[in-house]
Enzyme design. Structure first.
Site, short mmCIF file in Angstrom:
data_model
loop_
_atom_site.label_atom_id
_atom_site.label_comp_id
_atom_site.label_asym_id
_atom_site.label_seq_id
_atom_site.Cartn_x
_atom_site.Cartn_y
_atom_site.Cartn_z
CG ASN A 12 -17.72 52.99 22.06
OD1 ASN A 12 -19.00 52.63 22.37
ND2 ASN A 12 -16.57 52.60 22.62
CD1 TRP A 13 -22.40 58.09 22.94
CD2 TRP A 13 -24.62 57.29 23.04
NE1 TRP A 13 -23.44 59.06 22.35
CE2 TRP A 13 -24.88 58.58 22.51
CE3 TRP A 13 -25.61 56.85 23.56
CZ2 TRP A 13 -25.86 58.93 21.97
CZ3 TRP A 13 -26.94 56.96 23.12
CH2 TRP A 13 -27.21 58.33 22.34
CE LYS A 14 -15.17 54.27 25.78
NZ LYS A 14 -13.75 54.02 26.38
CG HIS A 99 -14.07 48.89 22.71
ND1 HIS A 99 -13.42 49.19 23.79
CD2 HIS A 99 -13.99 50.08 22.08
CE1 HIS A 99 -13.22 50.24 24.04
NE2 HIS A 99 -13.58 50.88 22.95
CD GLU A 101 -13.67 50.67 27.24
OE1 GLU A 101 -14.81 50.55 26.97
OE2 GLU A 101 -12.78 51.71 27.20
CD GLU A 171 -10.79 52.21 19.86
OE1 GLU A 171 -11.63 53.35 19.53
OE2 GLU A 171 -11.48 51.43 20.44
N GLY A 177 -9.24 56.51 26.70
CA GLY A 177 -10.04 57.10 27.99
C GLY A 177 -8.60 57.79 28.76
CB SER A 217 -7.39 60.60 24.18
OG SER A 217 -7.46 59.50 25.38
N GLY A 238 -14.65 57.91 22.21
CA GLY A 238 -15.31 57.70 23.27
C GLY A 238 -15.78 59.01 23.93
N GLY A 239 -15.08 59.16 25.14
CA GLY A 239 -15.40 60.48 25.99
C GLY A 239 -15.82 61.56 25.40
C1 PEP Z 1 -13.14 54.25 22.66
O1 PEP Z 1 -14.04 54.12 23.45
O2 PEP Z 1 -13.17 53.47 21.58
C2 PEP Z 1 -12.27 55.50 22.87
C3 PEP Z 1 -11.48 55.63 21.81
O3 PEP Z 1 -12.51 56.14 24.03
P1 PEP Z 1 -11.73 57.62 24.26
O4 PEP Z 1 -12.27 58.39 23.12
O5 PEP Z 1 -12.43 57.95 25.28
O6 PEP Z 1 -10.19 57.36 24.50
#
Ligand code: PEP
Length: 271
Positions: A12-14, A99, A101, A171, A177, A217, A238-239
């Site tokens: 997930n590049w966001k 999501h 966010e 999640e 994040g 994470s 994500g990250g």
């Molecule tokens: C996400 O964006 O769904 C996510 C899990 O981000 P991260 O891995 O950065 O926590």
């Protein structure tokens, strides 16, 4: 991860990457994961501006391109929104829905998330439905009330989904994040509960075959323990997905979890 389900590793590049950066990433990632896609479904969820690039570059590969959101109408006076047919038109096969966010920052409700998931499914896109609780909800003992409500709302709106037509992602919001990951045991417990509920709502066959990812994470150093859990079928990342190298490492971790599963199954047969 259970043997009957193919794991998925999803990036997930966001709101990251310009078109040129997306091109560089895909050019690097595709050869790195080409040997893994028989065993692992690999998906890249790109922003709308670089989605056509990712869709085009993944066209002849088994890597899936996906969007991070959609609107639940096909067309019309909805300024700023993007529909399922538009997403399919640029080569995407999947879409993230709900999501945290989107729920927390943009006010998406269980009702809108359910309508989006239903629209994605109807259009032939795989909805990757995100559910999860805040730290406050978990600390107050309300994790299951929140998560089960989110799952129920989506399942109520889906018309007899098959196990391969939809993906869920647990999640926990406090792990997204933040660098704070759920323990593998906590991830298993929550995802096991979700699978149990999906059995009640969608039948046992559905519950056994639907994939439920963990997100929060994940990185190459913690992914193997999470992937080793029976009910965890992969990761939404994500990250650690922003660099092609570290995302390719995560795909490799998922591939090794398949090999480990096969070894375990063999051992059980010998016993
Ligand atoms: C996400 O964006 O769904 C996510 C899990 O981000 P991260 O891995 O950065 O926590």
């Amino acid at each position: 991860m259970a043997a009957q389900r193919k794991p998925m590793m999803a990036a997930n590049w966001k709101m990251n990457k310009l078109v040129r950066e997306a091109e560089d990433y895909a050019a690097k990632l595709l050869p790195r994961v080409a040997d893994s896609t028989d065993e692992v479904d690999v998906a890249v969820f790109a922003p709308f501006t670089s989605l056509p690039t990712v869709g085009r570059m993944t066209e002849d590969s088994a890597v899936m391109a996906g969007a991070q959101n959609l609107y639940f109408e096909d067309s019309g006076a909805y300024t700023g929104e993007v529909s399922a047919p538009m997403i399919k038109d640029v080569g995407a096969e999947a879409v993230i829905v709900g999501h945290s966010e989107r729920r927390e920052i943009f006010g998406e409700t269980d009702e809108t998330v359910a309508r989006k998931a239903a629209k994605a499914l109807e259009a032939g896109l795989i909805p990757v439905v995100c559910v999860g609780e805040t730290k406050e909800e978990r600390d107050a003992g309300g994790m299951w009330e929140k998560v089960s409500g989110q799952v129920r709302a989506v399942m109520d709106g889906l018309d007899s989904p098959s196990g391969d037509s939809v993906v869920f992602a647990y999640e926990p919001i406090w792990a997204i994040g933040t660098g704070e990951t759920a323990s593998p045991e906590d991830a298993q417990e929550a995802i096991g509960q979700i699978r149990g509920l999906l059995g009640e709502l969608g039948g046992e066959e559905f519950a056994h075959s639907v994939r439920i990812l963990y997100g929060g994470s994940i990185k190459p150093s913690n992914a193997a323990d999470i992937m080793a859990q029976d009910d965890v079928d992969g990761g939404l990342v994500g990250g650690a997905s922003l660099e092609a190298d570290s995302f390719a490492e995560l795909v490799e971790v998922a591939r090794q979890s398949v090999a480990q599963n096969e070894d375990d199954a063999q051992e059980r047969m010998v016993e």
